[in-house]
Design an enzyme around this catalytic site. Structure first.
Site, PDB file in Angstrom:
ATOM      1  CG  HIS A 101      -0.348   0.027   2.540  1.00 56.18           C
ATOM      2  ND1 HIS A 101       0.016   1.191   3.182  1.00 56.18           N
ATOM      3  CD2 HIS A 101      -0.031  -0.982   3.389  1.00 56.18           C
ATOM      4  CE1 HIS A 101       0.528   0.893   4.377  1.00 56.18           C
ATOM      5  NE2 HIS A 101       0.523  -0.412   4.525  1.00 56.18           N
ATOM      6  CG  ASP A 103      -2.705   4.085   2.820  1.00 53.96           C
ATOM      7  OD1 ASP A 103      -2.361   3.001   2.294  1.00 53.96           O
ATOM      8  OD2 ASP A 103      -3.375   4.133   3.858  1.00 53.96           O
ATOM      9  CG  ASP A 134       3.374   0.271   7.582  1.00 59.48           C
ATOM     10  OD1 ASP A 134       2.878  -0.296   6.596  1.00 59.48           O
ATOM     11  OD2 ASP A 134       2.747   0.477   8.633  1.00 59.48           O
ATOM     12  CD  GLU A 169      -2.851  -1.494   5.990  1.00 53.57           C
ATOM     13  OE1 GLU A 169      -3.036  -2.392   6.826  1.00 53.57           O
ATOM     14  OE2 GLU A 169      -2.175  -0.456   6.234  1.00 53.57           O
ATOM     15  CD  GLU A 170      -0.708   2.285   7.674  1.00 50.37           C
ATOM     16  OE1 GLU A 170      -1.414   1.833   8.597  1.00 50.37           O
ATOM     17  OE2 GLU A 170       0.483   1.959   7.516  1.00 50.37           O
ATOM     18  CG  HIS A 434       1.441   2.353  12.573  1.00 47.76           C
ATOM     19  ND1 HIS A 434       0.161   1.889  12.830  1.00 47.76           N
ATOM     20  CD2 HIS A 434       1.720   1.934  11.314  1.00 47.76           C
ATOM     21  CE1 HIS A 434      -0.288   1.211  11.789  1.00 47.76           C
ATOM     22  NE2 HIS A 434       0.651   1.224  10.856  1.00 47.76           N
TER      23      HIS A 434
END
Length: 463
Positions: A101, A103, A134, A169-170, A434
């Site tokens: 992903h 995003d 990520d 996704e996030e 994150h």
């Protein structure tokens, strides 16, 4: 005629030579603040999708490269843009779907970053920046592996390849299921590689074979019709903060283990993992005790957890001698493999309602659900992936569970029940996905690219 050994050697060499360009391309992607959450600029996500699509077009491998959106079923709104590319298999070869992903998470408190979050920065063998690990590194691992395959074998290999690079996704993958339904034929594959997980450590690869599920919701707690003076009425009138604190405290026992009836645990052995390692990887300082019971990895992989991830209440700057009428919290529960997420949510809601003190009024809104995932490790693709990881890293891979969730995998299983799903990743335990100072370990990335390129070569050789 090219031998199997020389094919592998050529692929490995091509993968190694392509790393500098791949890292430069990754840096360009990191500079795009593609946050798909409400309230952030959707134009940045669109810019990111176009940048990724250009990288894919530059491969000159695919029959079709498109940017597509799906509709969010619950609201009818358009989802964020995804990149979809397809190349048909030939001569009986399998088709592989590569997922990642583009995003990213919001940056949080920017003052905690040692370098600007959207300016890729190299320090001590790591590339820092939001999305550097990520999951823009997942995208570049796929792209770099395909570049290596093409450089080594030319453009006429027989393996079918589908790329699906998601843009939300996030933010919960809310249009994911509809996207799968709308594009089912284009996405259909024998093997699906989800490059959005991690590894045992920076030098030891892993295949993720279990993921916890999750349920997330917003809870509003009200005890008063309006704010009142805490001196005039305190001691007789319960405020919402008092009710919220007392109620939330019942979610855990004195060890910090979840104490909600109806939440299940999975009984499965876990590798040895020390408290010292936990402290190092999680940033847990001396003097602060771990929570829960059982082996440390069983607590993370196989048992439920509950976290309060947000709270709306008077801030310290706005504190006054006032009884607060309403408090809002966001609760995130991780669900043990084997338990449906909706069943777990029902258990948490029932527990909170049963433990609401002083007749506090509760309202539950914005529920999200994601089911857990267990890999069938008996398939030929799992064996091929383990071999490729061993060759790429030079170390035997480890089967791991992950405490985090990738809810859309349940959608993949439902839509494509015959596909073998492999969950891999480019992150190591210090990637801080994150969190502030997210980073990518460069050697891990090199080995991940080599491993995936070797997996592609092996599938192209499969009769």
């Amino acid at each position: 005629m090219t031998t199997e050994l020389s094919r592998k050697d050529a692929v490995r060499a091509a993968a190694a030579s392509g790393i500098p360009v791949a890292l430069a391309d990754l840096g360009a992607l990191v500079r795009i603040p593609s946050i798909a959450f409400p309230g952030f600029d959707p134009g940045a996500v669109a810019q990111s999708a176009e940048a990724v699509a250009e990288l894919v077009r530059g491969l000159d491998l695919f029959d079709s490269v498109e940017i597509r959106n799906a509709v969010i079923a619950d609201t009818g709104e358009a989802g964020q843009p995804a990149v979809l590319a397809t190349r048909a298999a030939r001569n009986g070869r399998p088709t592989i779907l590569l997922y990642a992903h583009h995003d990213v998470q919001p940056v949080g408190d920017e003052s905690l970053w040692e370098s600007p979050p959207f300016e890729p920065t190299l320090r001590q063998g790591r590339l820092y920046g939001r999305g550097a690990a990520d999951d823009k590194a997942g995208i570049m691992a796929h792209v770099a592996a395909l570049r290596a395959l093409k450089q080594a074998l030319g453009n006429d290999f027989d393996l079918g390849v589908v790329l699906f690079f998601e843009g939300e996704e996030e933010a919960g993958s809310r249009s994911f299921a509809q996207f799968l339904s709308d594009n089912a034929e284009a996405l259909r594959a024998d093997v699906i590689v989800v490059a959005d997980s991690g590894n045992w450590d920076a030098t030891t690869p892993a295949l993720t074979v279990s993921l916890r599920g999750n349920t997330r919701f917003t809870l509003k707690v009200r005890t008063l019709e309006h704010a009142s003076h805490s001196g005039m009425f305190g001691g007789a009138v319960p405020d919402a903060m008092l009710a919220t604190v007392k109620m939330l405290s019942t979610l855990w026992d004195d060890d910090g283990a979840v104490a909600v009836p109806g939440l299940s645990e999975r009984d499965a052995e876990t590798p040895t993992y020390s408290e010292e390692t936990l402290r190092d990887e999680a940033g847990l300082p001396e003097g602060v005790s771990p929570i829960g019971r059982g082996s440390i990895l069983s607590r993370i992989w196989n048992k439920p957890s509950i976290t309060i991830t947000g709270i709306d209440a008077p801030s310290v700057a706005n504190a006054s001698n006032t009884l607060t009428p309403e408090v809002t919290v966001v609760i995130s529960a991780r669900v043990a493999p084997g338990q449906p997420a909706r069943e777990a949510y029902a258990a948490v809601e029932a527990h909170l309602r049963a433990n609401a003190p002083f007749g506090a009024q509760l309202e539950f809104v914005d529920q999200d659900y994601g089911d857990a995932f267990l890999v069938d490790t008996s398939g030929w693709a799992v064996a091929a992936a383990r071999d490729a990881l061993h060759e790429g890293y030079g170390v035997e891979p480890v089967d791991i569970g992950v405490g985090g969730s990738i809810p859309f995998i349940a959608d993949l299983v439902r839509e494509f029940p015959g596909a073998q799903i492999l969950v891999t990743g480019v992150e190591d335990p210090h990637a801080k996905a994150h969190s502030p100072n997210e980073s990518l370990h460069l050697d891990t990335f090199r080995n991940a690219v080599a491993s995936e390129a070797l997996l592609l070569e092996a599938l192209d050789s499969r009769a």
